[in-house]
Design an enzyme around this catalytic site. Structure first.
Site, short mmCIF file in Angstrom:
data_model
loop_
_atom_site.label_atom_id
_atom_site.label_comp_id
_atom_site.label_asym_id
_atom_site.label_seq_id
_atom_site.Cartn_x
_atom_site.Cartn_y
_atom_site.Cartn_z
N GLU A 1 -20.54 -12.55 -16.54
CA GLU A 1 -19.61 -13.09 -15.56
C GLU A 1 -18.90 -11.98 -14.81
O GLU A 1 -18.37 -11.05 -15.41
CB GLU A 1 -18.58 -13.93 -16.35
CG GLU A 1 -17.76 -14.85 -15.52
CD GLU A 1 -18.57 -15.96 -14.88
OE1 GLU A 1 -19.47 -16.51 -15.51
OE2 GLU A 1 -18.29 -16.25 -13.70
N ASP A 2 -18.91 -12.07 -13.49
CA ASP A 2 -18.12 -11.16 -12.65
C ASP A 2 -18.41 -9.68 -12.88
O ASP A 2 -17.49 -8.84 -12.90
CB ASP A 2 -16.62 -11.48 -12.78
CG ASP A 2 -16.27 -12.77 -12.02
OD1 ASP A 2 -17.19 -13.38 -11.43
OD2 ASP A 2 -15.09 -13.15 -12.01
N ASP B 1 -23.88 -16.54 -14.48
CA ASP B 1 -23.41 -17.70 -13.72
C ASP B 1 -23.25 -17.39 -12.23
O ASP B 1 -23.52 -18.24 -11.38
CB ASP B 1 -22.09 -18.22 -14.31
CG ASP B 1 -21.59 -19.40 -13.51
OD1 ASP B 1 -22.34 -20.36 -13.34
OD2 ASP B 1 -20.44 -19.34 -13.01
N ASP B 2 -22.81 -16.17 -11.92
CA ASP B 2 -22.57 -15.84 -10.50
C ASP B 2 -23.87 -15.95 -9.70
O ASP B 2 -23.84 -16.28 -8.52
CB ASP B 2 -22.02 -14.41 -10.37
CG ASP B 2 -20.77 -14.24 -11.20
OD1 ASP B 2 -19.85 -15.04 -11.02
OD2 ASP B 2 -20.74 -13.34 -12.05
N ARG C 1 -15.88 -7.13 -10.77
CA ARG C 1 -15.87 -7.93 -9.52
C ARG C 1 -15.26 -9.30 -9.83
O ARG C 1 -15.94 -10.30 -9.88
CB ARG C 1 -17.30 -8.06 -9.00
CG ARG C 1 -17.37 -8.39 -7.53
CD ARG C 1 -18.31 -9.53 -7.25
NE ARG C 1 -17.95 -10.72 -8.01
CZ ARG C 1 -18.55 -11.88 -7.89
NH1 ARG C 1 -19.56 -12.03 -7.09
NH2 ARG C 1 -18.18 -12.96 -8.59
N TYR D 1 -8.63 -22.29 -13.91
CA TYR D 1 -9.68 -21.43 -13.37
C TYR D 1 -9.38 -21.10 -11.90
O TYR D 1 -8.22 -21.07 -11.51
CB TYR D 1 -11.08 -22.04 -13.61
CG TYR D 1 -12.08 -20.93 -13.59
CD1 TYR D 1 -12.07 -19.96 -14.59
CD2 TYR D 1 -12.97 -20.79 -12.55
CE1 TYR D 1 -12.91 -18.87 -14.54
CE2 TYR D 1 -13.83 -19.69 -12.49
CZ TYR D 1 -13.78 -18.74 -13.49
OH TYR D 1 -14.61 -17.65 -13.42
N ASN E 1 -14.74 -17.77 -1.72
CA ASN E 1 -13.51 -17.98 -2.48
C ASN E 1 -12.62 -16.75 -2.39
O ASN E 1 -13.14 -15.65 -2.19
CB ASN E 1 -13.85 -18.19 -3.96
CG ASN E 1 -14.47 -19.54 -4.20
OD1 ASN E 1 -14.04 -20.54 -3.67
ND2 ASN E 1 -15.51 -19.55 -5.02
N LYS F 1 -13.39 -19.43 -18.27
CA LYS F 1 -14.73 -20.03 -18.21
C LYS F 1 -15.03 -20.78 -19.51
O LYS F 1 -15.62 -21.85 -19.51
CB LYS F 1 -15.78 -18.93 -18.01
CG LYS F 1 -15.95 -18.57 -16.55
CD LYS F 1 -17.18 -19.23 -15.93
CE LYS F 1 -16.97 -19.55 -14.48
NZ LYS F 1 -17.91 -19.01 -13.53
P1 NAD Z 1 -21.49 -10.17 -2.61
O1 NAD Z 1 -20.49 -9.10 -2.45
O2 NAD Z 1 -22.63 -9.96 -3.55
O3 NAD Z 1 -22.13 -10.51 -1.15
C1 NAD Z 1 -21.41 -10.60 0.04
C2 NAD Z 1 -22.39 -10.56 1.19
O4 NAD Z 1 -21.68 -10.79 2.40
C3 NAD Z 1 -23.09 -9.21 1.35
O5 NAD Z 1 -24.45 -9.43 1.62
C4 NAD Z 1 -22.44 -8.60 2.58
O6 NAD Z 1 -23.30 -7.77 3.32
C5 NAD Z 1 -22.13 -9.86 3.36
N1 NAD Z 1 -21.10 -9.61 4.37
C6 NAD Z 1 -19.95 -8.92 4.25
N2 NAD Z 1 -19.30 -8.89 5.43
C7 NAD Z 1 -20.06 -9.59 6.30
C8 NAD Z 1 -19.91 -9.93 7.65
N3 NAD Z 1 -18.85 -9.53 8.36
N4 NAD Z 1 -20.88 -10.66 8.23
C9 NAD Z 1 -21.95 -11.08 7.53
N5 NAD Z 1 -22.13 -10.79 6.23
C10 NAD Z 1 -21.20 -10.06 5.63
O7 NAD Z 1 -20.69 -11.45 -3.01
P2 NAD Z 1 -21.27 -12.79 -3.67
O8 NAD Z 1 -21.19 -12.73 -5.13
O9 NAD Z 1 -22.57 -13.11 -3.05
O10 NAD Z 1 -20.16 -13.83 -3.20
C11 NAD Z 1 -19.92 -14.07 -1.83
C12 NAD Z 1 -18.85 -15.13 -1.68
O11 NAD Z 1 -19.32 -16.35 -2.22
C13 NAD Z 1 -17.55 -14.79 -2.40
O12 NAD Z 1 -16.47 -15.08 -1.58
C14 NAD Z 1 -17.55 -15.72 -3.58
O13 NAD Z 1 -16.25 -16.14 -3.92
C15 NAD Z 1 -18.35 -16.89 -3.07
N6 NAD Z 1 -19.00 -17.64 -4.17
C16 NAD Z 1 -18.81 -18.99 -4.22
C17 NAD Z 1 -19.39 -19.72 -5.23
C18 NAD Z 1 -19.19 -21.20 -5.27
O14 NAD Z 1 -18.70 -21.76 -4.33
N7 NAD Z 1 -19.60 -21.87 -6.29
C19 NAD Z 1 -20.13 -19.09 -6.21
C20 NAD Z 1 -20.32 -17.71 -6.13
C21 NAD Z 1 -19.75 -16.99 -5.09
#
Ligand code: NAD
Length: 549
Positions: free
Chosen positions: A243-244, A266-267, A154, A101, A406, A172
């Site tokens: 997913e994604d 899940d996201d 995504r 994964y 990530n 997954k």
């Molecule tokens: P998303 O695209 O829905 O949200 C990203 C957010 O970041 C948006 O609100 C955007 O405005 C903000 N952003 C972008 N540039 C910015 C900046 N310079 N300053 C402040 N804010 C900024 O993405 P998501 O699905 O919410 O995922 C976000 C991150 O979290 C990804 O990198 C993803 O890999 C990670 N994630 C981790 C886990 C985990 O650890 N289990 C789970 C889900 C997502």
């Protein structure tokens, strides 16, 4: 349970069994089965055990030059012999989860057109609109427990990967089996190919998906509606995990379908649970209570809003009015602090837009808002600078710093930075794994907020009870069970998620809580009562060779 006898009958016995990954034992077929299926001469003569087979697999795996090669090797094994694949992955889960994964699966998706060897799962493309049910009926096994579906828009932090996103549902579902014992014969990965905006893929002669831009708007919605109805009809017992999907569709589709189908995202929901579990786990170290926290999210997308929603829900369960609960969650997006008077505040952020001045500099925001926890979900690397982290440490004895973006290259800071800049005071977790860090003679083990701690256990609870819906309460219970599974030894190292080696046990505990909750919410007729743990454990698939005769 896999119906081996039926499968063998359908194969009409014989050596085809060597080419059916769910039945194949390779060199472990015993003499009597070699006699019965006519396998003599088709296999080397010595019969070896699954343990010996596994040792050979590990040796070969270790000889691979890089992670992608390891991924390809493990996928080859998956396609040849699923029992041996799961035996190996379960026994070596800490080493192999990042290969099957995230992060390696991301690279595999990007190169899917070149890596493709043997089809797995179903591709439903926009050309199938109007006949999706017929396509689903082509899947041989009608007993499907879990479907993971993506439209590839995504993929992890990599954006639109079109049909190449198929690596994600496959990965997954492997985790569903490895982490929670969902029977692999009853899982189904599905790729909804509605086109791609990824020009590189559209220009690539090796791209295997449909070559047009993404279908949008009403046409897209009608297609997804048809898919959901078709699944309900063809696989009535299946849990559907989205997913994604891109931000623009993920929350919308969750809201649209969650009250009428056995589905989850899940996201959003899994991430929410892992975030809240991290906060609950931190409190075993900081001694604070849930209501003592003030969370500042750096990033206000699916992940951040999901965690804030579930955290507020948890507080409201304790009797705190939901508006007050939300006042403890603050958000920064790409335009700065999310406040009431600002323009461009989308509907999902509005409940968290407080009456406050609009600031854009993160250190200044921290000084003014005074959060106890800083949660990075922005996808923006190295944004938690030394100044940002030192400011958190100046305001809190034990600040919570989560850098959840990530893959590793997108993390807001590294574990080493967070621990060093706070002199070991912070409680840290990240989205991708980091190595332990030694500070003042203590080994600190950074938590990995891996959704795999949550969704497989929730799924197992749903499958065991055939619960008709998946609710927020179930995800909150999952978060609590996960935090409760921390041992004294874990806490000594400031660890806020248990070792992955305990994951099947954690999933079982989560599944029991979900099963009880399904009963309480009258979403199932099945009541395991006191025997829940024993009964659900019996349903869990264990990778051992069955006797076929
Ligand atoms: P998303 O695209 O829905 O949200 C990203 C957010 O970041 C948006 O609100 C955007 O405005 C903000 N952003 C972008 N540039 C910015 C900046 N310079 N300053 C402040 N804010 C900024 O993405 P998501 O699905 O919410 O995922 C976000 C991150 O979290 C990804 O990198 C993803 O890999 C990670 N994630 C981790 C886990 C985990 O650890 N289990 C789970 C889900 C997502």
């Amino acid at each position: 349970m896999t119906d081996f006898k039926r499968m063998i009958q359908e194969l009409h016995g014989g050596s085809h069994i060597l080419h059916e990954p769910l039945l194949n034992k390779g060199t472990a077929f015993p003499e009597n089965e070699r006699d019965a299926f006519g396998l003599h001469g088709l296999l080397p003569p010595r019969v070896i055990t699954i343990e010996e087979q596994k040792q050979r697999i590990i040796k070969n795996y270790n000889s691979k030059q890089n992670d992608l090669e390891k991924y390809i090797y493990l996928m080859g094994l998956h396609d040849r012999n699923e029992t041996l694949f799961y035996r190996t992955v379960i026994d070596e889960i800490e080493e192999m989860m990042p290969i099957i994964y995230t992060p390696t699966v991301g690279e595999a998706c990007q190169k899917f057109g070149y890596l493709f060897r043997r089809p797995r799962g179903l591709y439903v493309s926009y050309q199938d609109h109007g006949k999706i049910k017929a396509v689903l009926k082509n899947w041989q096994n009608k007993e499907v427990d879990v479907i993971v579906v993506t439209d590839g828009e995504r993929i992890l932090g990599l954006g639109d990967q079109g049909a190449n996103g198929m690596g994600i549902p496959i990965g997954k579902l492997s985790l569903y089996t490895a982490c929670a014992g969902i029977d692999p014969s009853q899982t189904l990965p599905i790729m909804l190919d509605v086109g791609t905006e990824n020009q590189e893929l559209l220009n690539d002669p090796n791209y295997l998906g449909v070559k047009h831009n993404r279908i949008r708007g009403e046409d897209y919605d009608d297609f997804i509606d048809e898919f959901m109805e078709a699944v309900k009809d063809v696989f009535p017992d299946a849990l559907i995990q989205f997913e994604d999907f891109a931000n623009r569709n993920a929350s919308r589709l969750l809201r649209k379908y969650r009250h009428n189908y056995r589905m989850m995202n899940d996201d959003i929901q899994g991430t929410a649970a892992i975030g809240v579990a991290g906060i609950l786990g931190s409190q075993k170290i900081t001694g604070r209570k849930l209501e003592d926290e003030k969370l500042l999210f750096y990033g206000a997308g699916e992940a951040g809003i999901g965690i804030g929603d579930l955290y507020s829900h948890a507080l409201s369960k304790q009797g705190i009015p939901i508006e007050q609960a939300r006042e403890r969650c603050w958000y920064v997006d790409s335009r700065g602090l999310v406040v009431k008077n600002r323009e461009n505040v989308s509907d999902d952020k509005k409940p968290f837009a407080h009456d406050f001045i609009h600031l854009t500099d993160l250190t200044e925001i921290i000084r003014e808002v005074k959060p106890t926890a800083l949660i990075g979900v922005s996808g923006q690397t190295q944004t938690f600078t030394q100044e940002v982290i030192e400011t958190m440490a100046s305001l809190n004895d034990r600040p919570i710093i989560f850098a959840l973006s990530n893959p590793t290259s997108k993390s807001e800071c590294t574990a080493e930075q967070a621990y060093h800049w706070t002199n070991g005071k912070c409680v840290f977790a990240s989205g991708s794994p980091f190595d332990p860090v030694i500070i003042n003679g203590t080994t600190l083990i950074p938590g990995q907020g891996n959704n795999a701690y949550v969704f497989p256990g929730v799924g197992l609870g749903i499958v065991a009870t055939k619960s008709t819906r998946v609710t927020d309460e179930m995800f909150l219970l999952a978060a609590k069970k996960l935090a409760d599974s921390l041992s004294e030894a874990d806490l000594k190292h400031d660890r806020i998620f248990p070792p992955l080696t305990t994951i099947r046990n954690v999933s079982l505990k989560i599944a029991c809580a979900v099963a009880l909750e399904a009963k309480r919410e009258e979403l199932t007729e099945i009541d395991f009562g006191e025997q829940a743990e024993e009964m659900i454990e019996k349903l869990m698939y264990t990778p051992e060779y069955q006797e076929y005769l």
